[in-house]
Motif scaffolding. Structure first.
Motif, PDB file in Angstrom:
ATOM      1  N   ARG A 164     -37.211  28.789 -30.196  1.00  0.00           N
ATOM      2  CA  ARG A 164     -38.115  29.014 -31.447  1.00  0.00           C
ATOM      3  C   ARG A 164     -39.307  27.425 -31.392  1.00  0.00           C
ATOM      4  NH1 ARG A 164     -32.606  29.854 -33.486  1.00  0.00           N
ATOM      5  NH2 ARG A 164     -32.424  27.654 -34.504  1.00  0.00           N
ATOM      6  N   ALA A 165     -38.080  26.120 -31.369  1.00  0.00           N
ATOM      7  CA  ALA A 165     -39.339  24.939 -31.687  1.00  0.00           C
ATOM      8  C   ALA A 165     -40.728  25.127 -30.812  1.00  0.00           C
ATOM      9  CB  ALA A 165     -38.181  24.030 -31.784  1.00  0.00           C
ATOM     10  N   SER A 166     -40.263  25.685 -29.628  1.00  0.00           N
ATOM     11  CA  SER A 166     -41.274  25.539 -29.178  1.00  0.00           C
ATOM     12  C   SER A 166     -41.860  27.103 -28.791  1.00  0.00           C
ATOM     13  CB  SER A 166     -40.548  25.886 -27.110  1.00  0.00           C
ATOM     14  OG  SER A 166     -39.852  24.842 -26.486  1.00  0.00           O
ATOM     15  N   LEU A 167     -41.958  27.841 -29.303  1.00  0.00           N
ATOM     16  CA  LEU A 167     -42.770  29.121 -29.801  1.00  0.00           C
ATOM     17  C   LEU A 167     -43.682  28.667 -30.904  1.00  0.00           C
ATOM     18  CD1 LEU A 167     -43.845  31.599 -29.721  1.00  0.00           C
ATOM     19  CD2 LEU A 167     -42.609  32.477 -30.924  1.00  0.00           C
ATOM     20  N   PHE A 168     -43.164  27.844 -32.361  1.00  0.00           N
ATOM     21  CA  PHE A 168     -43.851  26.844 -33.308  1.00  0.00           C
ATOM     22  C   PHE A 168     -45.389  25.387 -32.449  1.00  0.00           C
ATOM     23  CE2 PHE A 168     -40.307  29.286 -35.544  1.00  0.00           C
ATOM     24  CZ  PHE A 168     -40.766  29.685 -36.113  1.00  0.00           C
ATOM     25  N   PHE A 169     -44.229  24.736 -31.902  1.00  0.00           N
ATOM     26  CA  PHE A 169     -45.079  24.462 -31.371  1.00  0.00           C
ATOM     27  C   PHE A 169     -46.027  24.916 -30.613  1.00  0.00           C
ATOM     28  CE2 PHE A 169     -45.332  21.180 -27.639  1.00  0.00           C
ATOM     29  CZ  PHE A 169     -45.437  19.623 -29.047  1.00  0.00           C
ATOM     30  N   GLY A 170     -46.549  26.028 -29.786  1.00  0.00           N
ATOM     31  CA  GLY A 170     -47.149  26.335 -28.955  1.00  0.00           C
ATOM     32  C   GLY A 170     -47.998  26.862 -29.812  1.00  0.00           C
ATOM     33  N   MET A 171     -48.010  27.235 -31.025  1.00  0.00           N
ATOM     34  CA  MET A 171     -49.003  27.346 -31.919  1.00  0.00           C
ATOM     35  C   MET A 171     -49.867  26.672 -32.615  1.00  0.00           C
ATOM     36  SD  MET A 171     -47.175  30.696 -34.307  1.00  0.00           S
ATOM     37  CE  MET A 171     -49.004  30.816 -35.818  1.00  0.00           C
ATOM     38  N   GLY A 172     -48.830  25.478 -32.743  1.00  0.00           N
ATOM     39  CA  GLY A 172     -48.987  24.494 -33.541  1.00  0.00           C
ATOM     40  C   GLY A 172     -50.674  24.094 -32.155  1.00  0.00           C
ATOM     41  N   VAL A 173     -49.893  23.633 -31.026  1.00  0.00           N
ATOM     42  CA  VAL A 173     -51.119  23.111 -29.833  1.00  0.00           C
ATOM     43  C   VAL A 173     -52.054  23.817 -29.947  1.00  0.00           C
ATOM     44  CG1 VAL A 173     -50.721  22.987 -27.195  1.00  0.00           C
ATOM     45  CG2 VAL A 173     -49.201  22.159 -28.821  1.00  0.00           C
ATOM     46  N   SER A 174     -51.790  25.331 -29.814  1.00  0.00           N
ATOM     47  CA  SER A 174     -53.153  25.837 -29.827  1.00  0.00           C
ATOM     48  C   SER A 174     -54.085  25.846 -30.268  1.00  0.00           C
ATOM     49  CB  SER A 174     -52.604  27.406 -30.102  1.00  0.00           C
ATOM     50  OG  SER A 174     -52.591  27.815 -31.889  1.00  0.00           O
ATOM     51  N   THR A 212     -62.349  14.150 -40.044  1.00  0.00           N
ATOM     52  CA  THR A 212     -61.368  15.677 -39.764  1.00  0.00           C
ATOM     53  C   THR A 212     -59.854  15.790 -39.087  1.00  0.00           C
ATOM     54  OG1 THR A 212     -62.825  17.044 -39.211  1.00  0.00           O
ATOM     55  CG2 THR A 212     -62.648  16.880 -41.759  1.00  0.00           C
ATOM     56  N   THR A 213     -60.977  15.082 -37.697  1.00  0.00           N
ATOM     57  CA  THR A 213     -59.902  15.594 -36.273  1.00  0.00           C
ATOM     58  C   THR A 213     -59.336  14.380 -36.670  1.00  0.00           C
ATOM     59  OG1 THR A 213     -61.719  15.976 -35.366  1.00  0.00           O
ATOM     60  CG2 THR A 213     -60.173  15.157 -33.426  1.00  0.00           C
ATOM     61  N   GLY A 214     -59.587  13.288 -37.825  1.00  0.00           N
ATOM     62  CA  GLY A 214     -58.360  12.012 -37.329  1.00  0.00           C
ATOM     63  C   GLY A 214     -57.003  12.758 -38.105  1.00  0.00           C
ATOM     64  N   TYR A 215     -57.931  13.129 -38.932  1.00  0.00           N
ATOM     65  CA  TYR A 215     -56.944  14.059 -40.171  1.00  0.00           C
ATOM     66  C   TYR A 215     -55.806  15.170 -39.116  1.00  0.00           C
ATOM     67  CZ  TYR A 215     -57.719  12.466 -44.779  1.00  0.00           C
ATOM     68  OH  TYR A 215     -57.994  11.194 -45.756  1.00  0.00           O
ATOM     69  N   GLU A 216     -56.334  15.538 -38.402  1.00  0.00           N
ATOM     70  CA  GLU A 216     -55.828  16.507 -38.236  1.00  0.00           C
ATOM     71  C   GLU A 216     -55.097  16.244 -36.777  1.00  0.00           C
ATOM     72  OE1 GLU A 216     -59.659  19.733 -38.749  1.00  0.00           O
ATOM     73  OE2 GLU A 216     -59.189  18.583 -36.872  1.00  0.00           O
ATOM     74  N   LEU A 217     -55.256  15.167 -36.547  1.00  0.00           N
ATOM     75  CA  LEU A 217     -54.402  14.397 -35.162  1.00  0.00           C
ATOM     76  C   LEU A 217     -52.807  14.066 -36.012  1.00  0.00           C
ATOM     77  CD1 LEU A 217     -56.545  12.500 -33.341  1.00  0.00           C
ATOM     78  CD2 LEU A 217     -55.706  14.452 -32.520  1.00  0.00           C
ATOM     79  N   LEU A 218     -53.322  12.965 -36.632  1.00  0.00           N
ATOM     80  CA  LEU A 218     -51.787  12.935 -37.733  1.00  0.00           C
ATOM     81  C   LEU A 218     -51.303  14.061 -38.405  1.00  0.00           C
ATOM     82  CD1 LEU A 218     -50.944  10.134 -39.041  1.00  0.00           C
ATOM     83  CD2 LEU A 218     -52.153  11.245 -40.253  1.00  0.00           C
ATOM     84  N   MET A 219     -52.185  15.428 -38.752  1.00  0.00           N
ATOM     85  CA  MET A 219     -51.100  16.880 -38.818  1.00  0.00           C
ATOM     86  C   MET A 219     -50.199  16.192 -37.541  1.00  0.00           C
ATOM     87  SD  MET A 219     -52.620  20.020 -39.664  1.00  0.00           S
ATOM     88  CE  MET A 219     -53.223  20.609 -37.856  1.00  0.00           C
ATOM     89  N   GLY A 220     -50.698  16.363 -36.438  1.00  0.00           N
ATOM     90  CA  GLY A 220     -50.023  17.428 -35.236  1.00  0.00           C
ATOM     91  C   GLY A 220     -48.990  16.654 -34.831  1.00  0.00           C
ATOM     92  N   ALA A 221     -49.327  14.802 -35.556  1.00  0.00           N
ATOM     93  CA  ALA A 221     -48.300  14.370 -34.576  1.00  0.00           C
ATOM     94  C   ALA A 221     -47.092  14.689 -35.453  1.00  0.00           C
ATOM     95  CB  ALA A 221     -49.015  13.019 -35.287  1.00  0.00           C
ATOM     96  N   PHE A 222     -47.069  14.625 -37.318  1.00  0.00           N
ATOM     97  CA  PHE A 222     -45.839  14.769 -38.294  1.00  0.00           C
ATOM     98  C   PHE A 222     -45.390  16.554 -37.498  1.00  0.00           C
ATOM     99  CE2 PHE A 222     -48.821  12.759 -41.453  1.00  0.00           C
ATOM    100  CZ  PHE A 222     -47.414  11.524 -41.772  1.00  0.00           C
ATOM    101  N   TYR A 223     -45.987  17.117 -37.450  1.00  0.00           N
ATOM    102  CA  TYR A 223     -45.461  18.901 -36.714  1.00  0.00           C
ATOM    103  C   TYR A 223     -44.912  18.481 -35.345  1.00  0.00           C
ATOM    104  CZ  TYR A 223     -48.140  21.450 -40.453  1.00  0.00           C
ATOM    105  OH  TYR A 223     -47.990  21.578 -41.899  1.00  0.00           O
ATOM    106  N   GLY A 224     -45.371  17.821 -34.093  1.00  0.00           N
ATOM    107  CA  GLY A 224     -45.091  18.024 -33.725  1.00  0.00           C
ATOM    108  C   GLY A 224     -42.911  16.642 -33.064  1.00  0.00           C
ATOM    109  N   ILE A 225     -43.477  15.445 -34.300  1.00  0.00           N
ATOM    110  CA  ILE A 225     -42.131  15.313 -34.309  1.00  0.00           C
ATOM    111  C   ILE A 225     -40.959  15.978 -34.960  1.00  0.00           C
ATOM    112  CG2 ILE A 225     -41.724  12.827 -35.077  1.00  0.00           C
ATOM    113  CD1 ILE A 225     -44.463  11.009 -34.786  1.00  0.00           C
ATOM    114  N   GLY A 226     -41.471  16.249 -36.149  1.00  0.00           N
ATOM    115  CA  GLY A 226     -40.947  17.447 -36.707  1.00  0.00           C
ATOM    116  C   GLY A 226     -39.784  18.882 -36.318  1.00  0.00           C
ATOM    117  N   ALA A 227     -40.857  18.763 -34.793  1.00  0.00           N
ATOM    118  CA  ALA A 227     -40.401  19.925 -34.095  1.00  0.00           C
ATOM    119  C   ALA A 227     -38.987  19.430 -32.892  1.00  0.00           C
ATOM    120  CB  ALA A 227     -41.591  20.651 -33.369  1.00  0.00           C
ATOM    121  N   LEU A 228     -39.653  18.168 -32.774  1.00  0.00           N
ATOM    122  CA  LEU A 228     -38.866  17.433 -31.696  1.00  0.00           C
ATOM    123  C   LEU A 228     -37.738  17.403 -31.914  1.00  0.00           C
ATOM    124  CD1 LEU A 228     -39.162  16.419 -28.737  1.00  0.00           C
ATOM    125  CD2 LEU A 228     -39.727  14.001 -30.036  1.00  0.00           C
ATOM    126  N   VAL A 229     -37.751  16.411 -33.405  1.00  0.00           N
ATOM    127  CA  VAL A 229     -36.328  16.253 -34.043  1.00  0.00           C
ATOM    128  C   VAL A 229     -35.452  17.260 -34.111  1.00  0.00           C
ATOM    129  CG1 VAL A 229     -35.357  15.449 -36.442  1.00  0.00           C
ATOM    130  CG2 VAL A 229     -37.020  13.993 -35.053  1.00  0.00           C
TER     131      VAL A 229
END
Length: 412
Positions: free
Chosen positions: A313-323, A344-361
């Motif tokens: 589940r975590a990998s599937l949602f993480f893959g959606m974000g990475v796309s 905007t790219t800076g904001y999006e990288l920060l957003m990706g970091a939040f989501y990615g760390i959340g999925a890892l946790v």
């Protein structure tokens, strides 16, 4: 005499029987109340039915198969789902407030801080087109000779706005103010600054004629997806302990909300980055929409909710974000010279970091796996995941505001 004694003895025996019956009923009533009270107490992990066993490192403070009345009241009590409910419920109200604010307060055109760059914009503008738009509503107004003179002066003085310093032109400014549509009045601007000079007044009136507001639906689609995800998650954590059937429904709703948030998060960056490139815009939007729908359909499978599929589940949602990396890189290639693209790219990288760390946790169950039972009430992985999701969504909201200001100002 003997008969009366017999009756007395019978009455005494019968009275004793009634007393014993009352005592038994009283004890039974107390027993039922005590059992009812104990039945809806918090239980430990090993006492849960199979469908409620998800995280073996959270050992206690579970609600198990409670009636709906007790479940709704439990939102105000302490158990291991309390913070799971409130972290996303507060997030929902946060984004509801942001949606209302965006609809009412974000101006239809660029705000006043952006207008300080108006002279540079006017130098690039088609003044003949501007004159045409200004004069479409002016022929019916008085002082036409003055307006004709004003038009000539506009050709040479508009970029520097020097002609507005002349008091002789103030009545023309008043005519223009009456001519412009109501939606461009000062009341529709939410900036706390008040226009003190005639130059700023005129710039505020002319800017809407040059800067066409772009559509807002991708931004509101993201806000809607965020609110749906947060509310679905909060509801799931509150109600899933009622029964196996309701738990199944709530989990499906929760997964659909996650997919909706990820999919709609693509809409503002893709639409506003490629609005001048319809092919790529439709390609990226279509891809993430289909991927989101496919994820929702997969999440409807009963096996998808079992603990052994947690990492999938975590990998599937993480893959959606990475796309989302593909349209972001494409945007940087097209607009590398634009500061808004980098912002905007800076904001999006920060957003990706939040989501990615959340999925890892979420997938690794940190920190409760290190100290089982110590984070039952507060601090376990799912609560941290919730906080990171809200932080990532808010970061994306800030990026959306930059996109709106950028495209309102520059268009294609």
């Amino acid at each position: 005499m003997g008969k009366n004694q017999g009756n007395f003895a019978e009455t005494k025996i019968g009275g004793g029987s009634n007393e014993n019956s009352d005592q038994r009923n009283l004890k039974e009533g107390k027993g039922k109340r005590l059992w009812k009270k104990m039945k809806y107490q918090l239980v430990e992990y090993h006492s849960l039915p199979g469908y409620l066993k998800d995280n073996e490192y959270i050992l206690g403070h579970y609600r198990s198969e409670w009636p709906l009345k007790h479940i709704f009241l439990s939102i105000f009590t302490i158990h291991n789902e309390t913070l799971n409910v409130w972290t996303h419920l507060i997030g929902f109200f946060l984004f509801l407030s942001l949606t209302i604010y965006t609809a009412m307060k974000i101006p239809n055109v660029v705000d006043l801080p952006t207008l300080q760059h108006l002279p540079d914009v006017l130098k690039k503008a088609d003044l003949h087109k501007l004159h045409g738009e200004l004069l479409t509503c002016l022929p019916s107004l008085p002082h036409m000779p003055d307006l004709q003179r004003f038009r000539e002066e506009l050709k040479t003085s508009l970029p520097s706005m020097d002609l507005l310093s002349s008091p002789s032109n103030w009545h023309i400014v008043e005519l223009l103010t009456n001519c412009l549509p109501e939606r461009f009045s000062h009341s529709n601007h939410t900036d706390v600054c008040v226009l003190h000079s005639m130059k700023e007044d005129m710039a505020n009136m002319i800017a809407p004629l040059l800067l066409r507001p772009i559509t807002r639906w991708p931004f509101f689609a993201f806000l809607g997806g965020a609110m749906f995800c947060l509310l679905a998650s909060s509801t799931c954590h509150l109600l899933s302990c009622h029964s196996e059937r309701l738990s199944y429904i709530m989990l499906r709703l929760d997964y659909a909300g996650i997919a909706a948030l990820i999919s709609t998060s693509f809409y503002p960056p893709v639409y506003y980055s490629f609005m001048c490139y319809p092919f790529f815009c439709n390609l990226y939007l279509g891809f993430i929409t289909i991927l989101g729908i496919g994820t929702i359909l997969v999440s409807l499978l009963p096996t998808f909710q079992t603990p052994e599929y947690r990492n999938i589940r975590a990998s599937l949602f993480f893959g959606m974000g990475v796309s989302g990396a593909a349209p972001i890189l494409h945007k940087l290639i097209l607009f590398w010279h634009q500061p808004e693209a980098l912002h905007t790219t800076g904001y999006e990288l920060l957003m990706g970091a939040f989501y990615g760390i959340g999925a890892l946790v979420y997938a690794t169950r940190i920190p409760e796996r290190w100290m089982p039972g110590k984070f039952d009430i507060a601090g376990h992985s799912h609560q941290l995941f919730h906080v990171l999701v809200v932080a990532g969504a808010y970061t994306h909201y800030r990026a959306g505001l930059v996109y709106l200001r950028w495209r309102d100002l520059q268009g294609c």
